[in-house]
Each structure stands twice: as structure tokens, then as C-alpha cells.
Write a protein that holds these residues in place. Structure first.
Motif, PDB file in Angstrom:
ATOM      1  N   SER A 111      42.395  58.881  69.879  1.00 58.17           N
ATOM      2  CA  SER A 111      43.288  59.248  70.968  1.00 58.17           C
ATOM      3  C   SER A 111      43.662  60.722  70.936  1.00 58.17           C
ATOM      4  CB  SER A 111      44.556  58.410  70.933  1.00 58.17           C
ATOM      5  OG  SER A 111      45.403  58.763  72.021  1.00 58.17           O
ATOM      6  N   PHE A 112      43.795  61.309  72.123  1.00 57.31           N
ATOM      7  CA  PHE A 112      44.265  62.683  72.253  1.00 57.31           C
ATOM      8  C   PHE A 112      45.789  62.767  72.192  1.00 57.31           C
ATOM      9  CE2 PHE A 112      40.065  62.915  74.246  1.00 57.31           C
ATOM     10  CZ  PHE A 112      39.575  64.077  73.693  1.00 57.31           C
ATOM     11  N   LEU A 113      46.456  61.625  72.242  1.00 60.50           N
ATOM     12  CA  LEU A 113      47.907  61.634  72.145  1.00 60.50           C
ATOM     13  C   LEU A 113      48.336  61.997  70.724  1.00 60.50           C
ATOM     14  CD1 LEU A 113      48.985  58.530  74.266  1.00 60.50           C
ATOM     15  CD2 LEU A 113      49.059  60.936  74.905  1.00 60.50           C
ATOM     16  N   ASP A 114      49.572  62.447  70.589  1.00 61.70           N
ATOM     17  CA  ASP A 114      50.083  62.868  69.283  1.00 61.70           C
ATOM     18  C   ASP A 114      50.591  61.668  68.492  1.00 61.70           C
ATOM     19  OD1 ASP A 114      51.994  62.518  71.217  1.00 61.70           O
ATOM     20  OD2 ASP A 114      53.216  64.232  70.627  1.00 61.70           O
ATOM     21  N   THR A 115      49.692  60.732  68.248  1.00 65.16           N
ATOM     22  CA  THR A 115      49.995  59.520  67.490  1.00 65.16           C
ATOM     23  C   THR A 115      49.521  59.680  66.050  1.00 65.16           C
ATOM     24  OG1 THR A 115      47.914  58.619  68.331  1.00 65.16           O
ATOM     25  CG2 THR A 115      49.929  57.971  69.473  1.00 65.16           C
ATOM     26  N   PRO A 116      50.089  58.907  65.119  1.00 68.08           N
ATOM     27  CA  PRO A 116      49.687  59.061  63.713  1.00 68.08           C
ATOM     28  C   PRO A 116      48.266  58.573  63.460  1.00 68.08           C
ATOM     29  CG  PRO A 116      51.275  57.261  63.966  1.00 68.08           C
ATOM     30  CD  PRO A 116      51.196  57.956  65.287  1.00 68.08           C
ATOM     31  N   THR A 117      47.648  59.131  62.420  1.00 65.56           N
ATOM     32  CA  THR A 117      46.315  58.700  62.008  1.00 65.56           C
ATOM     33  C   THR A 117      46.412  57.754  60.822  1.00 65.56           C
ATOM     34  OG1 THR A 117      46.108  60.599  60.547  1.00 65.56           O
ATOM     35  CG2 THR A 117      45.267  60.861  62.767  1.00 65.56           C
ATOM     36  N   ARG A 118      45.386  56.912  60.656  1.00 67.37           N
ATOM     37  CA  ARG A 118      45.236  56.035  59.483  1.00 67.37           C
ATOM     38  C   ARG A 118      46.521  55.260  59.191  1.00 67.37           C
ATOM     39  NH1 ARG A 118      41.852  58.997  61.228  1.00 67.37           N
ATOM     40  NH2 ARG A 118      40.357  60.232  60.047  1.00 67.37           N
ATOM     41  N   GLN A 119      46.902  54.393  60.127  1.00 66.33           N
ATOM     42  CA  GLN A 119      48.154  53.656  59.976  1.00 66.33           C
ATOM     43  C   GLN A 119      48.030  52.458  59.038  1.00 66.33           C
ATOM     44  OE1 GLN A 119      50.135  53.017  63.850  1.00 66.33           O
ATOM     45  NE2 GLN A 119      48.724  54.525  64.712  1.00 66.33           N
ATOM     46  N   LEU A 120      46.814  51.969  58.826  1.00 76.21           N
ATOM     47  CA  LEU A 120      46.592  50.841  57.921  1.00 76.21           C
ATOM     48  C   LEU A 120      45.925  51.320  56.633  1.00 76.21           C
ATOM     49  CD1 LEU A 120      45.231  48.094  60.365  1.00 76.21           C
ATOM     50  CD2 LEU A 120      47.597  48.557  59.706  1.00 76.21           C
TER      51      LEU A 120
END
Length: 624
Positions: free
Chosen positions: A226-235
Motif C-alpha cells: 500500500s502507498f498509504l502510511d500504514t505499518p509494515t510487517r504487522q505479523l
């Protein structure tokens, strides 16, 4: 019972989820009808998203305001960027996902989307009046009236599963097939055929000898879908493993070929060329002593593993016996065998570029029912169908993507112009403008269009604007800042590149293969200060700027070619000619042009069987 909606979506796979979400978010009252609410967004085969060209499609879906990239980032248990050794046009993101969490993440999205409702049922009949769709009827006797219907039924239409000589009806293992709907659609003159796909054995990880395999870890850098400012590697991130078949395993597989549905005449339909079964591999490549296998986790906590590269419909005992000849699987225990599945699809040349059918107004088809294979290809079609179904309900110009705008545009143009004779899978080689269709710039290409459409949010648009401004600032600085030889030559020699004899612009240094924005900024303090101003999404912005610098010439040349050919896209010919009466065209060209009825000269030029001389005839007639 009767209900009224603007848009009905049949099937909650990857195409259906994106279609329903897009139509509802644009404001259409939408109902998603699925056989099983616990299988929404189910990964029927590999629990992975992305890959070569497929990853670019997911980035495009995200840039348009779709959800596949966000759901993948949220549920990924391994991420890798493929083709790093090649140019950025070939870079392709791929993620292993937690299959169960992927389903529930999608369900959470859909259940919390305004204007979207979900109904658990099976559609059996299409309601059509005067050549226009009016709704659907389900097996429970419920009637849904609608202004538009989108069929995204995947492999469920008259699905038939094969394991050896055993055949069972079904759309997926342990799930019923959908009957009557194909015939209901075909009754209105829409042609259909049969295709085949397959899936491999599922393995109990407790029985695997991992010490006999090579580990394949994921990557932990900034890349995501995603291009949104969401976190990476949540799991929790997990490894995959690789190993190889051997001649002993091949011998067992050969022994099972007389009972293989692919070779004993049981399966008549065509399977995917680029994802062959293991029995097809040993027949097609009889001299190859081994084939690589990838063992991939199905989730964060489950012991279930997916054996990529071992799709098969051979008898169960043959599959297991062959696998046990491989050292890592000598004590193998499985959850279920691999199987093949045959299903109905509709000839996609019967569609417009909006994915609306030509014969039934306001009926849309998306996903595997159009002869494609792959979650990503399905989802890309789904979002386009959802957007255009909403437009058909509420007005507006049709929303389509050109071949130089998106891989989704290439996919849909290939389907409606060329048709399919095997399950269609996207590759970078199918796109003539792949330098323009990179994974890094999907937002630059598509988000503004999606924002003006009303699908991309203001936040997404603001992120695009800030990224574009930051990238342009870096480019402007690099073009204008001059470098003196005495100040930079020691650094250039340390990087293994030729020292300067005279001053040059910073952009000329960054163009060198050995030089990057990061390693040159260490030695140019003014540039370093400019880069320090980039505080958010820094890695993404620096990567985008560097690609534009290093590939500026290639990008410009391809843009020029695309713009020249775009002139042919502007010459509309739909409805202008009686092709059968044009004796100056070849017989094949007349037949193909009548069947496809292309919108433009450019589309006509891409139809197999329409030659350059035929196009010249049409151009002359247009001139008249």
C-alpha cells in the motif's frame, strides 16, 4: 422475499470483494451475495499475493483506492521484492499471507463499508428484460432487483474436481458448485467454455525434515503493497523453504499417468500454461532430472504448509508415494491431496473495456469467469467492474485504463481484444510500456484519477501530492547543483567510478551505475541537508527520485512512443463501418472486426488476424 439495490455482486472472491467495495464506496447501494461468509476473500490456491507483474497490479489496485494491498500488508507473514537484480520496471512485490487472517481482514473491511450489505446464498438465475439486467434470483427463492449485476463466481460455475479417476462436483474442496447460473446467462446469447486449474497437496509441517531443505527468508526493508502510511510487517515473519524432486519421485509419477485426468481423457479443458501440474512437467520435460519446489507457510500459527510447484490431480496414493521419495518428505503426513478443477468461463471478447457485456446491458463479468487465473488479475478486473457499475447506475463517463496507464489496462485490453484460449496470467512481457508501469509510480499514474472519481480518499491524495512535491524538489536540486572535481573525486574513486576532469551537475553523477542518492549525499553536504528535509516516507521518496534520474532517457523515449500510438486511440471507429461489406479487407480481418467491434483504430490493430494493411484500409476510409 424481494430486495432492491443499485448493484448486486455475485461471489466474494478477490474480484467480488474489490467490485463490491468500490461500488459501495462510490455511493451505490450494493449487495454482495456469497455462498459462505466465512470464505470471503478465500485464497483457493497459494496463500500469497503479488509476484512478477501481479505485484504491480496490486499496487495499482491500491493506488485506485482498493483494498487488496492493505489487506495483504496487514496479514503478510513474509514479504519479498522479486527481480531486484533487474531494472525497476521488473521489480515485483510478493507476500505470503496468513490465509485465515486474510479472510477476516477482508470481512472486516466489507462489513464496515457504508452502503454495502452481504447476503449468504447461491444465485441460480439472472433476471433480464428487453436486453437489460434487472436482478437475480437465488436458490432460496429470494429476488434481488438491481440496476447492475456483476458476476465474479470464480471456479464455481458448474465446477468439477478431479483426483485420479474420482470426480466430485464443487467449486473448491468441500464447497458446492454453482449450477444453473451459466445456463441462465448463456440463454441470452453469451458464449461460454470450460477451463481447468489445479492446486497442490497441503502438508503437516510436523512431518517435514527441514534440515534437508534450504531456507528462504523474507525481507525487512520499507517496501510493502500500500502507498498509504500504514505499518509494515504487522505479523510474525516466517521463512519459506526450497527443495527438489528427484528421479525416484518422477518414476512414481510416471506410473500414475494412466490414471491422470490430464492424460486419460477425463479432463478436456485447457489448464494454465505457466503454472503446470507436476505430471505435466515430467511429460513436457522428460530429460529434466529435478524440479524445484517451494514449501510455504499458510499462517502464523498453523502447521499447514503449501507445496508450491507440485500441483497435481494424480491419484492420492501416487501423490504421497512420489513425495516420500524426496528426503525432506520421507515421513510425510498431509492434510489433503492436490486436485484439479474444471469450471465455466465466458468468452471475454463479448465485453466492453468497462467489463460490461455487449449483449446484456448493465451485466458485468470480472475475474476467472473471464478466462483469467490469479487473485491479482481477478481483483484488478473487480475494481474496474465495480466502478463502472456505479457509473452506469448514477451517470458519468465510463472509467477505463489505457495500456500505457496500468497493467490492469493491459489485462483488460488483452481480454476484450484478443480473447483467451487458456487461462490468462499477467507477465511484464505482455506490457509494451512496462518502463512506464513500474511498481514505484502506480500512485503517480492512478491516484489522482481515482480521487476525482471519488474512490481514493483525500488522505491518499494528500500523500500523493506531498510525495510528488518531495520527489520534484530532489530532481530540481540535482539538476541545478554543480559539483567541483576536487571536492568529489576522492569519494568517486572510493565508489569505483571515474573521477571528474571538470565540474558537472549532481544529476550526472547520480546517473552513474555505482552512484546512488544515498552514497553520494554522504559527500555533498548541501544535498544531504536537502534530503534531511524529507522526514516522512523517506526511503520510498528517495527510491522514486533515483529511478526517475537513472531511467529518465528510457522513460522519456517510451512516453514518446506511447503518445504517438495514442493518436490511433483517438480515432473512434465503433459503429462506423459495415465490415462485411469492405472487400478491401482480408476475410479474416472482416470476421474478427465483426466479432470484436473495436472502439478505436488502435484496438483494431491489436486484434489477432487484423494486419497492418487492413489497418491502412481503415485509416484511408476514416480519412474519406
Amino acid at each position: 422475499m424481494e430486495f432492491n439495490y443499485d448493484v448486486i455482486v455475485i461471489g466474494a472472491g478477490h474480484a467480488g470483494c474489490e467490485a463490491a467495495a468500490a461500488a459501495a464506496r462510490l455511493g451505490s447501494e450494493t449487495c454482495l451475495i456469497t455462498m459462505d461468509m466465512n470464505k470471503i476473500g478465500q485464497m483457493s490456491c497459494n496463500p500469497a499475493v503479488g509476484g512478477i507483474a501481479k505485484g504491480q497490479i496490486v499496487r495499482e489496485i491500491d493506488a485506485l483506492g482498493g483494498h487488496m494491498g492493505l489487506v495483504t500488508d496487514r496479514t503478510a507473514i513474509q514479504f519479498r521484492l522479486l527481480n531486484r537484480s533487474k531494472g525497476p520496471a521488473m521489480w515485483s512485490p510478493r507476500a505470503q499471507c496468513d490465509r485465515a487472517k486474510f479472510i477476516w481482514a477482508w470481512r472486516e473491511v466489507l462489513e464496515n463499508t457504508p452502503h454495502l450489505h452481504i447476503w449468504q446464498d447461491t444465485v441460480r438465475r439472472l433476471l433480464v428484460e428487453d436486453g437489460e439486467v434487472r436482478g437475480v434470483e437465488t436458490v432460496w427463492g429470494v429476488t434481488f432487483h438491481a440496476r447492475c449485476v456483476i458476476v465474479t463466481a470464480g471456479t464455481f460455475l458448474n465446477g468439477l474436481m478431479h483426483v485420479g479417476r474420482t470426480m466430485l462436483p464443487g467449486g473448491r474442496m468441500a464447497e458446492p458448485a454453482s449450477y444453473e447460473l451459466t445456463e441462465s446467462i448463456a440463454a441470452h446469447g453469451i458464449a461460454y467454455g470450460r477451463m481447468k486449474t489445479g492446486t497442490p497437496v497441503r502438508i503437516d509441517g510436523r512431518s517435514v525434515h527441514y534440515e534437508d531443505m534450504e531456507v528462504q527468508d523474507g525481507e525487512a526493508d520499507f517496501h510493502k503493497f500500500s502507498f498509504l502510511d500504514t505499518p509494515t510487517r504487522q505479523l510474525k515473519q516466517l521463512p519459506c523453504w526450497t527443495c527438489y524432486t528427484n528421479e525416484e519421485a518422477h518414476e512414481v509419477l510416471r506410473r500414475g499417468l494412466p490414471d491422470s485426468p490430464l492424460f486419460n481423457g477425463q479432463i478436456q479443458s485447457i489448464g494454465p500454461r505457466y503454472c503446470p501440474s507436476i505430471e505435466t512437467k515430467i511429460v513436457t520435460f522428460p530429460d529434466k532430472p529435478q524440479h524445484q519446489l517451494f514449501l510455504e507457510p499458510e499462517g502464523e500459527t498453523t502447521q499447514e504448509l503449501y507445496l508450491n510447484g507440485f500441483s497435481s490431480s494424480l491419484p492420492m496414493d501416487i501423490q504421497l508415494e512420489a513425495l516420500k521419495k524426496i528426503p525432506a518428505f520421507r515421513d510425510l503426513v498431509v492434510y489433503r491431496p492436490g486436485y484439479a478443477i474444471e469450471y465455466d468461463y465466458f468468452d471475454p471478447t463479448q465485453l466492453k473495456h468497462t467489463l460490461e457485456t455487449k449483449k446484456i446491458k448493465n451485466l458485468f463479468l470480472a475475474g476467472q469467469v473471464n478466462g483469467t487465473t490469479g487473485y491479482e488479475e481477478a481483483a484488478g478486473q473487480g475494481i474496474i467492474a465495480g466502478i463502472n457499475a456505479h457509473i452506469n447506475c448514477h451517470g458519468g463517463e465510463p472509467f477505463t485504463l489505457a495500456r500505457d496507464e496500468a497493467y490492469i489496462g493491459v489485462l483488460i485490453d488483452d481480454l476484450v481484444t484478443k480473447g483467451v484460449d487458456e487461462p490468462y496470467r499477467m507477465f511484464t512481457s505482455r506490457a509494451e510500456y512496462r518502463i512506464l508501469l513500474r511498481m514505484d509510480d502506480a500512485d503517480m499514474r492512478l491516484t489522482e484519477r481515482a480521487y476525482h472519481l471519488g474512490l481514493a480518499t483525500r488522505h491518499r491524495y494528500d500523500l500523493l501530492t506531498s510525495k510528488r512535491e518531495a520527489v520534484n524538489h530532489i530532481l530540481d536540486f540535482a539538476r541545478s547543483y554543480s559539483i567541483k572535481p576536487a571536492l568529489i573525486n576522492p569519494a568517486l574513486e572510493a565508489l569505483g567510478t571515474t573521477p571528474l576532469r571538470q565540474g558537472c551537475k549532481l544529476i550526472d553523477l547520480i546517473n552513474r551505475p555505482q552512484v546512488t542518492i544515498a552514497n553520494i549525499a554522504e559527500h555533498v553536504s548541501a544535498f544531504h541537508r536537502e534530503l534531511d528535509k524529507v522526514t516522512e516516507r523517506r526511503d520510498e521518496i528517495l527510491e522514486a527520485a533515483e529511478i526517475l534520474i537513472k531511467y529518465e532517457g528510457y522513460i522519456g523515449r517510451e512516453r514518446m512512443i506511447a503518445d504517438k500510438l495514442a493518436r490511433l486511440e483517438s480515432i473512434k471507429i465503433k459503429g462506423k463501418f459495415d465490415y462485411n461489406s469492405l472487400q478491401s479487407l482480408s476475410t479474416e480481418a472482416r470476421q474478427k472486426l465483426v466479432k470484436i467491434d473495436p472502439e478505436t483504430i488502435a484496438q483494431a490493430s491489436r486484434i489477432p488476424g487484423v494486419s497492418p494493411s487492413d489497418i491502412n484500409v481503415l485509416l484511408v476510409l476514416c480519412g474519406r
